[in-house]
Design an enzyme around this catalytic site. Structure first.
Site, PDB file in Angstrom:
ATOM      1  N   ASN A   7     -10.332   8.510  46.982  1.00  0.00           N
ATOM      2  CA  ASN A   7      -8.907   8.717  45.935  1.00  0.00           C
ATOM      3  C   ASN A   7      -8.163   9.988  46.619  1.00  0.00           C
ATOM      4  O   ASN A   7      -8.851  11.027  46.298  1.00  0.00           O
ATOM      5  CB  ASN A   7      -9.501   8.576  45.071  1.00  0.00           C
ATOM      6  CG  ASN A   7      -8.651   8.657  44.150  1.00  0.00           C
ATOM      7  OD1 ASN A   7      -7.398   8.912  44.116  1.00  0.00           O
ATOM      8  ND2 ASN A   7      -9.156   8.688  42.739  1.00  0.00           N
ATOM      9  N   LYS A   9      -5.956  10.923  45.297  1.00  0.00           N
ATOM     10  CA  LYS A   9      -4.859  11.903  43.964  1.00  0.00           C
ATOM     11  C   LYS A   9      -3.723  12.273  44.574  1.00  0.00           C
ATOM     12  O   LYS A   9      -3.242  11.944  45.882  1.00  0.00           O
ATOM     13  CB  LYS A   9      -5.977  12.800  44.022  1.00  0.00           C
ATOM     14  CG  LYS A   9      -7.813  11.644  43.174  1.00  0.00           C
ATOM     15  CD  LYS A   9      -8.506  12.712  42.578  1.00  0.00           C
ATOM     16  CE  LYS A   9      -9.701  12.779  42.542  1.00  0.00           C
ATOM     17  NZ  LYS A   9     -10.778  13.178  40.944  1.00  0.00           N
ATOM     18  N   HIS A  95      -8.587   5.014  36.224  1.00  0.00           N
ATOM     19  CA  HIS A  95      -9.345   5.863  36.477  1.00  0.00           C
ATOM     20  C   HIS A  95      -9.302   7.534  35.549  1.00  0.00           C
ATOM     21  O   HIS A  95      -8.869   6.784  34.533  1.00  0.00           O
ATOM     22  CB  HIS A  95      -8.253   6.901  37.836  1.00  0.00           C
ATOM     23  CG  HIS A  95      -8.799   8.068  38.532  1.00  0.00           C
ATOM     24  ND1 HIS A  95      -9.235   9.309  37.251  1.00  0.00           N
ATOM     25  CD2 HIS A  95     -10.096   7.645  39.196  1.00  0.00           C
ATOM     26  CE1 HIS A  95     -10.380  10.160  38.554  1.00  0.00           C
ATOM     27  NE2 HIS A  95     -10.707   9.410  39.621  1.00  0.00           N
ATOM     28  N   GLU A 167     -17.904   5.878  37.217  1.00  0.00           N
ATOM     29  CA  GLU A 167     -17.117   7.116  37.363  1.00  0.00           C
ATOM     30  C   GLU A 167     -18.036   8.438  36.063  1.00  0.00           C
ATOM     31  O   GLU A 167     -17.248   8.185  35.029  1.00  0.00           O
ATOM     32  CB  GLU A 167     -16.328   7.363  37.810  1.00  0.00           C
ATOM     33  CG  GLU A 167     -15.710   6.841  39.014  1.00  0.00           C
ATOM     34  CD  GLU A 167     -14.716   7.574  39.669  1.00  0.00           C
ATOM     35  OE1 GLU A 167     -14.768   7.946  41.320  1.00  0.00           O
ATOM     36  OE2 GLU A 167     -13.347   7.739  38.831  1.00  0.00           O
ATOM     37  N   GLY A 173     -15.280  15.683  40.849  1.00  0.00           N
ATOM     38  CA  GLY A 173     -15.042  17.593  40.535  1.00  0.00           C
ATOM     39  C   GLY A 173     -15.542  18.623  39.897  1.00  0.00           C
ATOM     40  O   GLY A 173     -15.016  19.565  40.203  1.00  0.00           O
ATOM     41  N   SER A 213     -18.380  13.612  42.248  1.00  0.00           N
ATOM     42  CA  SER A 213     -18.879  14.447  43.448  1.00  0.00           C
ATOM     43  C   SER A 213     -19.625  13.553  44.578  1.00  0.00           C
ATOM     44  O   SER A 213     -20.417  14.849  44.496  1.00  0.00           O
ATOM     45  CB  SER A 213     -19.183  15.119  42.742  1.00  0.00           C
ATOM     46  OG  SER A 213     -18.328  16.089  41.334  1.00  0.00           O
ATOM     47  N   GLY A 234     -13.559  11.521  46.329  1.00  0.00           N
ATOM     48  CA  GLY A 234     -12.445  12.440  45.668  1.00  0.00           C
ATOM     49  C   GLY A 234     -11.886  13.640  46.442  1.00  0.00           C
ATOM     50  O   GLY A 234     -12.170  12.866  47.777  1.00  0.00           O
TER      51      GLY A 234
HETATM   52  P1  PGA Z   1     -14.264  13.711  43.216  1.00  0.00           P
HETATM   53  O1  PGA Z   1     -13.331  12.691  42.389  1.00  0.00           O
HETATM   54  O2  PGA Z   1     -15.100  12.550  44.294  1.00  0.00           O
HETATM   55  O3  PGA Z   1     -13.174  14.657  43.449  1.00  0.00           O
HETATM   56  O4  PGA Z   1     -15.019  14.335  41.970  1.00  0.00           O
HETATM   57  C1  PGA Z   1     -14.269  11.224  42.252  1.00  0.00           C
HETATM   58  C2  PGA Z   1     -12.799  10.280  41.688  1.00  0.00           C
HETATM   59  O5  PGA Z   1     -12.157  11.227  41.002  1.00  0.00           O
HETATM   60  O6  PGA Z   1     -12.883   9.231  41.579  1.00  0.00           O
END
Ligand code: PGA
Length: 252
Positions: A7, A9, A95, A167, A173, A213, A234
């Protein structure tokens, strides 16, 4: 083959950044002799066509959201038909960042899932509890509600097109990840709810991935030990070397 969904983003803000990303990713793929990997990249809409042209043979593509109507007067929205026609195969829906910053509700997510399936796109439905809900022992209740409401009125024969991403919002994050036991518990619940909604035979075809994460360091704990069908990545999907490391480790 495990699913490794990136993702991206709201990143890659210029053509130059995008080109740099393509170059790094292709170099890493050549270096690692990557072939069939189950990688799905979900760039911002404006990049979808370029991703399809540049990487379409190496990875599969998806979007980070869509609207539930096919076309018409909906200023600013992107339709499932557009995604399909510009190279998309998957679409992330519900999401936690959309739920949090854009007040998306399960009812709306449900309409989007129905529309995605009607248009031949594979929805990746994100579910998970916030930190506060976890502390109040509401995890199971929250996930149950999200699944029941977002997957309303969907034919069981479509179940195999659906991906569920567990998630936990507190792990997105943050560099904090759940234990493999916590993830397995969530998975058992998800499987149970899916079996109620679709019958076990069909429910078993739904892929369940973990997100929050995920890195080369955490992938074993969050996806291998917990027997998930893949990961939703992410931040680390923006670093091709790390991202491909994750894809390699999960398939070992
Ligand atoms: P992250 O995000 O890997 O940066 O924690 C995951 C996501 O939002 O799908």
């Amino acid at each position: 083959m495990k699913l490794v969904i990136g993702n991206l983003k709201m990143n890659l803000v210029s053509v130059m950044e995008r080109e740099r990303y393509f170059k790094a990713l292709k170099e890493e793929m050549t270096r690692n002799k990557f072939s069939e990997t189950g990688i799905v990249l979900c760039p911002p809409f404006v990049h979808l066509e370029a991703f399809a042209k540049n990487l379409g043979k190496k990875v599969r593509l998806g979007a980070q959201d869509m609207f539930s109507e096919d076309k018409g007067s909906y200023t600013g929205e992107i339709s499932p038909l557009m995604l399909k026609n510009f190279g998309g195969e998957y679409v992330i829906l519900g999401h936690s960042e959309r739920r949090r910053y854009f007040a998306e509700k399960n009812e709306e997510i449900n309409l989007k899932i129905i529309s995605a399936l009607k248009n031949g796109l594979k929805p990746i439905l994100c579910v998970g509890e916030t930190r506060q809900e976890k502390e109040e022992h509401q995890t199971l209740r929250v996930i149950t509600k999200q699944l029941r409401e977002a997957l309303r009125n969907i034919s069981r024969t479509k179940a195999e097109q659906i991906v569920i991403a567990y998630e936990p919002v507190w792990a997105v994050g943050t560099d904090v990840v759940p234990t493999s036991h916590e993830i397995m518990e969530a998975k058992v619940l998800i499987v149970k709810i899916l079996a109620e909604l679709f019958e076990r035979k069909y429910a078993e075809k739904v892929k369940i991935v973990y997100g929050g994460s995920v890195s080369a360091k955490t992938v074993r704990q969050v996806a291998v030990d917990s027997k998930m069908d893949g990961v939703l990545v992410g931040r680390e999907s923006l670093a091709p070397r790390e991202f491909l490391k994750i894809a390699k480790l999960i398939n070992e």
